[in-house]
Design a protein around this motif. Structure first.
Motif, PDB file in Angstrom:
ATOM      1  N   ASN A 118      -4.006  -1.846   5.060  1.00  3.20           N
ATOM      2  CA  ASN A 118      -5.422  -1.638   4.755  1.00  3.20           C
ATOM      3  C   ASN A 118      -6.075  -0.872   5.908  1.00  3.20           C
ATOM      4  OD1 ASN A 118      -5.925  -3.515   6.821  1.00  3.20           O
ATOM      5  ND2 ASN A 118      -6.091  -5.226   5.391  1.00  3.20           N
ATOM      6  N   LYS A 136      -1.690  -5.802  -2.131  1.00  5.13           N
ATOM      7  CA  LYS A 136      -0.264  -5.458  -2.155  1.00  5.13           C
ATOM      8  C   LYS A 136       0.572  -6.731  -2.061  1.00  5.13           C
ATOM      9  CE  LYS A 136       2.441  -1.968  -1.582  1.00  5.13           C
ATOM     10  NZ  LYS A 136       2.868  -1.097  -2.673  1.00  5.13           N
ATOM     11  N   LYS A 196       5.362  -1.450   5.380  1.00  7.28           N
ATOM     12  CA  LYS A 196       5.394  -0.025   5.694  1.00  7.28           C
ATOM     13  C   LYS A 196       3.971   0.532   5.754  1.00  7.28           C
ATOM     14  CE  LYS A 196       8.408   0.114   2.341  1.00  7.28           C
ATOM     15  NZ  LYS A 196       9.214   0.578   1.259  1.00  7.28           N
ATOM     16  N   PRO A 197       3.781   1.736   6.284  1.00  6.01           N
ATOM     17  CA  PRO A 197       2.435   2.304   6.417  1.00  6.01           C
ATOM     18  C   PRO A 197       1.638   2.318   5.104  1.00  6.01           C
ATOM     19  CG  PRO A 197       3.991   3.630   7.655  1.00  6.01           C
ATOM     20  CD  PRO A 197       4.808   2.610   6.885  1.00  6.01           C
ATOM     21  N   GLU A 198       2.301   2.578   3.985  1.00  2.00           N
ATOM     22  CA  GLU A 198       1.583   2.636   2.705  1.00  2.00           C
ATOM     23  C   GLU A 198       1.119   1.262   2.210  1.00  2.00           C
ATOM     24  OE1 GLU A 198       6.068   3.056   1.658  1.00  2.00           O
ATOM     25  OE2 GLU A 198       4.736   3.774   3.227  1.00  2.00           O
ATOM     26  N   ASP A 199       1.543   0.180   2.889  1.00  3.26           N
ATOM     27  CA  ASP A 199       1.157  -1.181   2.514  1.00  3.26           C
ATOM     28  C   ASP A 199      -0.063  -1.684   3.288  1.00  3.26           C
ATOM     29  OD1 ASP A 199       3.494  -1.241   0.916  1.00  3.26           O
ATOM     30  OD2 ASP A 199       4.687  -1.928   2.632  1.00  3.26           O
ATOM     31  N   LYS A 216       2.410  -3.351  10.353  1.00  2.00           N
ATOM     32  CA  LYS A 216       3.450  -2.358  10.090  1.00  2.00           C
ATOM     33  C   LYS A 216       4.707  -2.712  10.876  1.00  2.00           C
ATOM     34  CE  LYS A 216       3.336   1.701  11.996  1.00  2.00           C
ATOM     35  NZ  LYS A 216       2.963   3.053  12.401  1.00  2.00           N
TER      36      LYS A 216
END
Length: 129
Positions: free
Chosen positions: A15, A24, A10-13, A62
């Motif tokens: 760099n 992560k 997902k986007p929060e994962d 992503k």
């Protein structure tokens, strides 16, 4: 190798390069190794002692679905030695390999304690006993 867990990138994962952040991914691997060891050793007091060289082979982006595979290399007296492969679920392309992850079985006192296990057990087999 058995692939036990899937993760959706997902986007929060990501760099700064818009690929999966290595830290992560290593956290996911550490968690999977701990869960696998807890189930195998039937003890929730298990810690990571060591991770060998980590070989990044490709990246994930992503929307990719990755899967984490764990297998036992060896049962020690107080430890379990695992190896890990993470791959892209759809393409089967390897993303990372870790040759040795040493997980240590702890007693109530927080010190390494023998686990008495010598082979892989499956939960379904324990239920049949």
């Amino acid at each position: 190798m058995r692939f036990h867990t899937r993760k959706w990138v997902k986007p929060e994962d990501l760099n700064a390069n818009e690929t999966l952040f290595g830290g992560k991914l290593l956290a996911w691997i550490d968690e999977e190794a701990a869960l696998y060891s807890i189930i195998q050793l039937e003890n929730n007091r298990v810690v990571t002692k060591y991770m060998s060289e980590i070989n990044f082979m490709s990246s994930a982006r992503k929307g990719d679905i990755i899967e984490i595979g764990i297998e036992v290399v060896k049962f020690g007296k107080t430890s379990l030695i695992l190896n890990c492969e993470v791959r892209n679920k759809m393409t089967r392309e390897p993303i990372i390999t870790v040759d040795n992850i040493i997980m240590v079985n702890l007693g109530a006192d927080g010190k390494p304690t023998p686990h008495g296990k010598t082979e892989i057990e499956f939960v379904k087999d324990r239920l049949d006993k």
